[in-house]
Design an enzyme around this catalytic site. Structure first.
Site, PDB file in Angstrom:
ATOM      1  N   SER A 190       0.490  -0.949  -0.451  1.00 57.81           N
ATOM      2  CA  SER A 190       0.227  -0.092  -0.199  1.00 57.81           C
ATOM      3  C   SER A 190       1.196   0.948  -0.464  1.00 57.81           C
ATOM      4  O   SER A 190       2.092   1.708  -0.582  1.00 57.81           O
ATOM      5  CB  SER A 190      -0.821  -0.404   1.054  1.00 57.81           C
ATOM      6  OG  SER A 190      -2.027   0.882   0.905  1.00 57.81           O
ATOM      7  N   HIS A 197      -7.089  -5.251  -2.168  1.00 59.38           N
ATOM      8  CA  HIS A 197      -6.278  -4.531  -1.182  1.00 59.38           C
ATOM      9  C   HIS A 197      -5.604  -4.824  -0.581  1.00 59.38           C
ATOM     10  O   HIS A 197      -4.587  -5.372  -0.285  1.00 59.38           O
ATOM     11  CB  HIS A 197      -6.488  -3.122  -0.873  1.00 59.38           C
ATOM     12  CG  HIS A 197      -5.849  -2.628  -0.925  1.00 59.38           C
ATOM     13  ND1 HIS A 197      -4.948  -1.859  -1.542  1.00 59.38           N
ATOM     14  CD2 HIS A 197      -4.948  -1.896   0.446  1.00 59.38           C
ATOM     15  CE1 HIS A 197      -3.488  -1.318  -0.915  1.00 59.38           C
ATOM     16  NE2 HIS A 197      -4.175  -0.806   0.178  1.00 59.38           N
ATOM     17  N   ASP A 239      -8.716  -4.792  -6.545  1.00 64.84           N
ATOM     18  CA  ASP A 239      -8.371  -3.605  -5.675  1.00 64.84           C
ATOM     19  C   ASP A 239      -9.220  -2.512  -6.625  1.00 64.84           C
ATOM     20  O   ASP A 239      -8.961  -2.357  -7.316  1.00 64.84           O
ATOM     21  CB  ASP A 239      -7.192  -3.529  -6.276  1.00 64.84           C
ATOM     22  CG  ASP A 239      -6.704  -2.936  -4.497  1.00 64.84           C
ATOM     23  OD1 ASP A 239      -7.491  -2.032  -4.179  1.00 64.84           O
ATOM     24  OD2 ASP A 239      -5.487  -2.826  -4.478  1.00 64.84           O
TER      25      ASP A 239
END
Length: 775
Positions: free
Chosen positions: A644, A751, A719
């Site tokens: 991330s 994600h 995602d």
């Protein structure tokens, strides 16, 4: 992208574990806590003491990646969903099954007797697929699992509401029976009991519904929800970035419900390809990218008696945010927090329902951004409220009257309050969590409402991290404690901090899942370095096991690096099993909280304003410089790995400083902030029109030419948070430059990269990559 620091979940990290070479079995064995001098040199106990403690721990079976994700969970009995019944007689919590750590049942502990037992077997509830809306909501919540995932106590403590797979169930404690509620066809989301327990409310097909439990009458309170119009639902950025997961709020007396009505028609409709193993799903998503339009939002109050709606005047400016809504105790006034689009202004306003007048009580301003919090509490016995503010550079609690006049500051100092936990008005105590004693630990404190900062008392004393759950109407609480030396433990305490009982001691004995592996677990050394502006940077360094001081080891820098997150802490959940696996494979592992990270105050955070990926990378280079000074580290074999924001940091660090990082692993990275959402991106970068050079400098593409070799990227191909396009653009840029790299993309993954099979494959791939690049 924000990491969520709730005990039940972490945004992207594995189920987490770091444990020391020390006694985890003997109740009288002292925990090993690394102490740090001013130069950043870790001071630990003697090798003899460590060896003795190691003998007490358990066996020394090497950890495998397959075992990390197998059941039962290695951390042992670690209850989630902790709650106290309103009458204070029961503790309830969710426990995963020994044969499936992702399937949860509801358990109870009788406080008087201390007896623990299964309260409700999730098999008694109907299973089924979740709706797309609920799947997306759970992804925003970072909630993953099956069975019972949430529940709500009735005010009289006689029943519990349990949502499951879109249906609603009411469990009767006296009869020990569960009944499915008749809520009609369709999938119910965001269900809850009304304050007095007479109604069940929920959202279905973008409208707000209630079920009267006395008459069994079902009715819709809104009817216009369809297409881009959504009633009582939180928009994407509210869920993902504001920690607001709902769009409606019950009045304390149950006479009305405040709710939002959002219109998404102005938000760009993005068609995403969600790529699955057996096909491609075209998904239309209203995704508000930086610089683009947000939803328009209205706030209404529907009266249950006549179903009439009063709309609250939110002001002339429609391009704004509504991050919080709270009722005042009298049920005649509704407060809402109004946030400007640039997030440099946050106003607390109160609407009087009868006169429809609006009063502004507090206005917070910043030249960078104003952080949101949940530290608002209206007192019932006096005309005042508690408010959290960073106006002095650190988040602290303040007491104001209902005209917005400051009565007194309740907490003060160069440290932060994590959150307001409970207010005991009768006794005059305010309970809060914070970092008063050490920035790397979270503790519970209380302060006298009438005296303020001089009366602060520390209630938790074990070194580590404490998360508290209070009863609704009395100052008893559950302490969910963990440290680098202890997996999660749950205990019951009174308002003075005195322990009353164990809910789950989670002792590491021969039957504990961790026991076979415990003898090899390592605790890190803590220390401090200095940023180029003189601010302190905290780090943790894990040494390989076994460790030979005469050898030189490759090192993996594990990074997140983004705002609203802190990795260098004394907490069980803040370092994971994969770190321990790497240590056993001969790697050192290093973590440093760069500037921009959380719980250090606004001066530390605001360094990154309008220029993300700059100071953060410079700080990580400071960390590598320190590593290179250590005799047991091979300074030419340094990798950086993150997911991330950490994936973004891995790219930026390797691209901007290729001489520092021989290898990089970038998971689900943002590559261009123009591709990420409005609320998060514009908070830190400003609007693209006002900061075009900053946006260009903060994306990865200007630095692609500097990349040399040793990059692995991975991304979930479904995602909906950091869109897959972020990675595919990097792939194309590298290919155009003729740069060699590796990629692993996961069909159907979101994600958070969920699922045992996905994670086993992912982390075996990461380990293999590091071995090939660094060893």
């Amino acid at each position: 992208m924000k990491l969520r620091w709730k005990p039940k979940a972490l945004t992207w990290v594995l189920p987490v574990l770091v444990c020391a070479n020390m006694s985890m079995m003997a109740t009288n064995a002292s925990e090993l806590v690394a102490m740090t001098n001013s130069k950043g040199v870790a001071m630990t106990q003697t090798n003899q003491a460590m060896a003795q403690a190691k003998t007490l721990m358990g066996e020394q079976t090497p950890l495998t990646i397959e075992r990390i994700f197998a059941s039962p969970a290695l951390e042992g009995a670690s209850p989630t969903g902790l709650s106290l019944s309103p009458d204070g007689t029961l503790v309830t919590y969710l426990v995963s099954r020994a044969n499936n750590q992702d399937f949860y049942d509801l358990w109870q502990m009788d406080i008087e007797s201390g007896k623990r037992s299964l309260l409700l077997d999730a098999d008694k509830l109907a299973g089924g697929e979740l709706s797309d809306e609920e799947k997306a909501r759970r992804e925003r919540q970072r909630v993953y699992g099956q069975g019972i995932m949430e529940y709500f106590w009735a005010d009289d403590s006689k029943s519990i509401l349990i949502p499951a797979a879109g249906q609603l169930y009411l469990f009767n404690l006296a009869k020990q029976s569960v009944a499915e509620l008749e809520i009609g066809a369709g999938f119910a989301t965001d269900a809850r009991l009304s304050p007095k327990g007479n109604y069940v409310s929920f959202v279905r097909q973008q409208n707000l519904w209630i079920l009267d439990l006395r008459s069994n009458k079902l009715q819709a309170l809104t009817t216009d929800g369809k297409g881009p119009i959504k009633n009582a639902m939180a928009e994407f950025v509210a869920q993902e970035e504001m920690d607001r997961m709902t769009g409606y709020w019950w009045a304390p007396d149950e006479t009305a419900i405040a709710f939002t009505r959002i219109d998404e028609s102005g938000v760009e409709l993005v068609t995403r390809n969600e790529i699955y193993a057996d096909g491609i799903k075209l998904t239309e998503q209203r995704y508000p990218a930086a610089g683009k339009s947000n939803v328009t939002i209205e706030l209404g109050v529907v009266n249950l008696a006549d179903k009439q709606i009063k709309w609250i005047d939110l002001g002339a400016e429609k391009d704004m945010y509504l991050p919080r809504v709270d009722w005042l105790p009298n049920s005649k006034h509704v407060s809402f927090q109004w946030q400007s689009r640039d997030q440099q202004q946050l106003a607390l306003r109160v609407a009087a329902l009868e006169s429809q007048s609006i009063a502004t009580l507090i206005t917070e301003t910043s030249s960078a951004w104003v952080n949101l919090n949940n530290d608002l509490h209206f007192l019932k016995q006096q005309q005042a409220f508690i408010w959290g503010s960073e106006r002095d550079g650190f988040n602290h609690l303040y007491l104001f009257d209902l005209q917005g006049k400051l009565i007194r500051q309740l907490t003060q100092g160069d440290w932060v309050v994590d959150g307001l936990e409970f207010v005991d008005e009768k006794a005059g105590w305010v309970y809060f969590s914070g970092r008063k004693d050490k920035v790397t630990e979270r503790h519970l404190y209380r302060v006298k409402l009438s005296e303020g900062a001089k009366s602060i008392e520390k209630l938790s004393h074990k070194p580590g991290s404490h998360y508290s759950v209070f009863a609704a109407n009395k100052s008893i609480y559950l302490d969910n404690f963990s440290s680098l030396a202890r997996p999660p433990q749950v205990s019951l305490h009174d308002g003075t901090g005195k322990q009353l009982a164990w809910v789950e001691e989670n002792t590491i004995d021969a039957q504990h899942p961790l026991y076979p592996f415990a003898g090899l677990w390592q605790v890190p050394e803590f220390g401090e370095l200095k940023a180029d502006d003189g601010q302190a940077l905290h780090y943790r360094l894990f040494k390989p096991v076994p460790f030979d001081a005469d050898k030189k080891y490759p090192v993996v820098v594990r990074v997140y690096g983004g705002p609203h997150a802190q990795m260098v802490v004394n907490s069980w959940k803040d370092a994971d099993y994969f770190t321990q696996y790497l240590l056993q494979q001969g790697f050192a592992v290093f973590q440093l909280d760069n500037r921009g990270s959380a719980f250090r105050g606004t001066k530390f955070e605001h360094v990154i304003y309008k220029n993300m990926g700059d100071a953060e990378v410079r700080d990580q280079k400071v960390g590598v410089d320190y590593l290179r000074s250590l005799p047991f580290i091979d300074g030419e074999k340094v990798a950086i790995y993150g997911h991330s924001y950490g994936g973004y940091m891995a790219l930026m660090s390797q691209f901007k400083a290729p001489d520092y990082f021989k290898a990089a692993i970038s998971g689900a990275p943002v590559s261009d902030w123009l591709l990420y959402d409005t609320h998060y991106t514009e908070r830190y970068m400003g609007h693209p029109e006002s900061n075009p050079k900053g946006y260009e400098a903060s994306c990865v593409f200007p630095y692609v030419k500097q990349y040399q070799s040793g990059l692995l990227m991975y991304h979930g191909m479904a995602d909906d948070n950091v869109l897959f396009e972020n990675s595919t653009r990097v792939y194309k840029a590298l290919q155009d430059e003729g740069k060699l790299f590796q990629m692993i993309d996961y069909p159907g993954s979101k994600h958070s990269m969920r699922g045992e099979k996905v994670r086993v494959h992912l982390y075996k791939s990461l380990a293999n990559f590091l071995e090939r690049e660094l060893q």
